[in-house]
Write an enzyme that holds these catalytic residues in place. Sequence first.
Site, PDB file in Angstrom:
ATOM      1  N   GLU A  25      24.408  59.298 -41.306  1.00  0.00           N
ATOM      2  CA  GLU A  25      24.514  59.566 -42.738  1.00  0.00           C
ATOM      3  C   GLU A  25      24.024  60.993 -42.965  1.00  0.00           C
ATOM      4  O   GLU A  25      23.678  61.695 -42.036  1.00  0.00           O
ATOM      5  CB  GLU A  25      23.663  58.558 -43.513  1.00  0.00           C
ATOM      6  CG  GLU A  25      24.176  57.129 -43.351  1.00  0.00           C
ATOM      7  CD  GLU A  25      23.454  56.119 -44.238  1.00  0.00           C
ATOM      8  OE1 GLU A  25      22.266  56.332 -44.543  1.00  0.00           O
ATOM      9  OE2 GLU A  25      24.089  55.120 -44.607  1.00  0.00           O
ATOM     10  N   ASN A  49      13.052  48.026 -48.479  1.00  0.00           N
ATOM     11  CA  ASN A  49      11.836  48.826 -48.293  1.00  0.00           C
ATOM     12  C   ASN A  49      11.797  50.095 -49.155  1.00  0.00           C
ATOM     13  O   ASN A  49      10.744  50.492 -49.626  1.00  0.00           O
ATOM     14  CB  ASN A  49      11.627  49.167 -46.807  1.00  0.00           C
ATOM     15  CG  ASN A  49      12.716  50.030 -46.238  1.00  0.00           C
ATOM     16  OD1 ASN A  49      13.887  49.892 -46.610  1.00  0.00           O
ATOM     17  ND2 ASN A  49      12.359  50.926 -45.361  1.00  0.00           N
TER      18      ASN A  49
HETATM   19  P1  NAD Z   1      18.103  42.744 -43.661  1.00  0.00           P
HETATM   20  O1  NAD Z   1      18.980  43.063 -42.508  1.00  0.00           O
HETATM   21  O2  NAD Z   1      17.519  41.393 -43.746  1.00  0.00           O
HETATM   22  O3  NAD Z   1      18.874  42.952 -45.046  1.00  0.00           O
HETATM   23  C1  NAD Z   1      19.449  44.193 -45.416  1.00  0.00           C
HETATM   24  C2  NAD Z   1      20.556  43.933 -46.423  1.00  0.00           C
HETATM   25  O4  NAD Z   1      21.596  43.213 -45.778  1.00  0.00           O
HETATM   26  C3  NAD Z   1      20.134  43.067 -47.608  1.00  0.00           C
HETATM   27  O5  NAD Z   1      20.794  43.510 -48.775  1.00  0.00           O
HETATM   28  C4  NAD Z   1      20.629  41.686 -47.218  1.00  0.00           C
HETATM   29  O6  NAD Z   1      20.864  40.840 -48.300  1.00  0.00           O
HETATM   30  C5  NAD Z   1      21.925  42.050 -46.503  1.00  0.00           C
HETATM   31  N1  NAD Z   1      22.438  41.045 -45.563  1.00  0.00           N
HETATM   32  C6  NAD Z   1      21.751  40.127 -44.862  1.00  0.00           C
HETATM   33  N2  NAD Z   1      22.611  39.366 -44.133  1.00  0.00           N
HETATM   34  C7  NAD Z   1      23.853  39.843 -44.362  1.00  0.00           C
HETATM   35  C8  NAD Z   1      25.153  39.489 -43.905  1.00  0.00           C
HETATM   36  N3  NAD Z   1      25.361  38.473 -43.071  1.00  0.00           N
HETATM   37  N4  NAD Z   1      26.209  40.201 -44.347  1.00  0.00           N
HETATM   38  C9  NAD Z   1      26.033  41.238 -45.202  1.00  0.00           C
HETATM   39  N5  NAD Z   1      24.831  41.604 -45.684  1.00  0.00           N
HETATM   40  C10 NAD Z   1      23.751  40.922 -45.266  1.00  0.00           C
HETATM   41  O7  NAD Z   1      16.994  43.869 -43.671  1.00  0.00           O
HETATM   42  P2  NAD Z   1      15.724  43.970 -44.625  1.00  0.00           P
HETATM   43  O8  NAD Z   1      14.724  42.951 -44.178  1.00  0.00           O
HETATM   44  O9  NAD Z   1      16.167  44.005 -46.041  1.00  0.00           O
HETATM   45  O10 NAD Z   1      15.200  45.444 -44.270  1.00  0.00           O
HETATM   46  C11 NAD Z   1      14.351  45.740 -43.227  1.00  0.00           C
HETATM   47  C12 NAD Z   1      15.093  46.334 -42.059  1.00  0.00           C
HETATM   48  O11 NAD Z   1      15.832  47.474 -42.458  1.00  0.00           O
HETATM   49  C13 NAD Z   1      14.173  46.826 -40.961  1.00  0.00           C
HETATM   50  O12 NAD Z   1      14.672  46.421 -39.723  1.00  0.00           O
HETATM   51  C14 NAD Z   1      14.240  48.340 -41.081  1.00  0.00           C
HETATM   52  O13 NAD Z   1      13.962  49.051 -39.906  1.00  0.00           O
HETATM   53  C15 NAD Z   1      15.643  48.530 -41.515  1.00  0.00           C
HETATM   54  N6  NAD Z   1      15.812  49.837 -42.149  1.00  0.00           N
HETATM   55  C16 NAD Z   1      16.511  50.798 -41.479  1.00  0.00           C
HETATM   56  C17 NAD Z   1      16.658  52.067 -42.030  1.00  0.00           C
HETATM   57  C18 NAD Z   1      17.431  53.144 -41.328  1.00  0.00           C
HETATM   58  O14 NAD Z   1      17.768  54.125 -41.976  1.00  0.00           O
HETATM   59  N7  NAD Z   1      17.721  53.020 -40.052  1.00  0.00           N
HETATM   60  C19 NAD Z   1      16.106  52.329 -43.286  1.00  0.00           C
HETATM   61  C20 NAD Z   1      15.400  51.320 -43.929  1.00  0.00           C
HETATM   62  C21 NAD Z   1      15.263  50.073 -43.363  1.00  0.00           C
END
Ligand code: NAD
Length: 481
Positions: free
Chosen positions: A461, A151
């Site tokens: 963080e 995002n």
């Molecule tokens: P996601 O969990 O699908 O993926 C995030 C990252 O993790 C990607 O690089 C993905 O390839 C990797 N990933 C997926 N499965 C994995 C595994 N088994 N092992 C290691 N890595 C793995 O999330 P997304 O769809 O990319 O992002 C959206 C989500 O992120 C939303 O839920 C949003 O709220 C959250 N988010 C949180 C914050 C925060 O600071 N709390 C900030 C931005 C986004």
Amino acid sequence: MITIKNYINGTYCEPSNNEWLEAIDPSTGVVYGRLPNSTDKDVEEAYKAANTAFASWSKTSVGQRSEILRKIADLIVSKLDALAAAESMDNGKPLSLAKEVDIPRAALNFRFFSQAITQFYSESHEQVSQKSINFTLRQPIGIVGCISPWNLPLYLFTWKIAPALAAGNCVVAKPSEVTPYTAFLLAEICTKAGLPKGVLNIVHGMGHTTGQAIVEHPNIKAISFTGGTKTGAHIAKTAAPLFKKLSLELGGKNPNIIFADCDYKKMLSTTVKSSFANQGQICLCGSRIFVEASIYEQFKNDFIEKVKQLKVGLPSEKNTDIGALVSKPHLDKVLSYIEQVKQEKATVLYGGERVSVENGKNGYFMQPTIIEVSSNDCVLNQEEIFGPVVTLMPFKGDTEALKLANNVKYGLSATVWTNNLKRSLYFSEQLQTGIVWINTWLQRDLRTPFGGAKSSGVGREGGFEVLRFFTEAKNVCINYE
Ligand code: NAD
């Protein structure tokens, strides 16, 4: 067609299996390039490079590391236009947003930690009666893994990498496979800035393979992850038996609580932003809007009027407020929540449809959407939609507002609009979230702790908190009797 490559040991390289994934421009649905579908072999290569580099990187002075990070920040600024264009094409966000927020913040992440590391300190504790002194040695952990979402691609990727490097670690990092482009461009910048080879390694690929290989690697000692709550839970399960340090920044379903005594004009314009900035794809967006009953109807009308004026359009166009959603699967997921309205005694007040825009008719565009709900217990108010969708609901009094805000499994952030100081402090204390904004939204000071409570994450963080995360604290006790 652009070929995105891994960055291992200071050079761009192809994946060992020669398998590639498609990189798609969400505003047109057209494939613009390819990226490595890396395996555990590539992660192992990245680890080896990092491990070799660690011996000297961990011995560099704070001043040397600070200087390199500052150079990276300067180079990001000098490439603002190219990086913003890449980010906007890859993610679908308005170019103006990438230029004003994403890329400047990526530069600031490096600049901030180039300075923060020079001010980082450790503690000492004297035991006079026993003639001894304890001091805390904060040493780099070693090789750490940084995994980030789509995002805010470069913004969040660098938010992890900069402090990890500043603290003297070497890094194996994976950006989201959905938005790999600016991480690829960052590699070249790091080389130019004089970052020694192997200190930062970027491996592209899918989460369940490449990401999983990073998390499972026995010698990658800490994982800093930002992404979905379900993924975070899986990562925690994998990493726990390996006794890794873990920082998890996860999903949110943040309340935006509006009291009648607020500064109405400021609240209204900020609420439009906190609802729909970046197509509502910010973990901190206020997706549950609770409004004091006495101003509910007025707010509802004014808010709809304001939202109607938002322009959904091509990310590259100057007056676009809302660009494309990041991918087709994500658009489908968000639209599927609109279907939920029928089961939940809810009403779509505005939007709810996919739209076609000029020169982007196959793009993943959607109207900003406002839904009125009759209960906080519905799926629309309990699950993270992560798109341009907000719900509205009235409340009566502080107790009800607080109950509604806290009655959710997430606990990332909350916004409260009120001019009552007592109430502000009461809500600050009682809200079960990692961040509380009073009369503002997304106002960030990088020195502050950042993170979520409940299912929104573990750890913090930002500022010295993250420098503590990326160092191992060792107590040294010297007896001088
Ligand atoms: P996601 O969990 O699908 O993926 C995030 C990252 O993790 C990607 O690089 C993905 O390839 C990797 N990933 C997926 N499965 C994995 C595994 N088994 N092992 C290691 N890595 C793995 O999330 P997304 O769809 O990319 O992002 C959206 C989500 O992120 C939303 O839920 C949003 O709220 C959250 N988010 C949180 C914050 C925060 O600071 N709390 C900030 C931005 C986004």
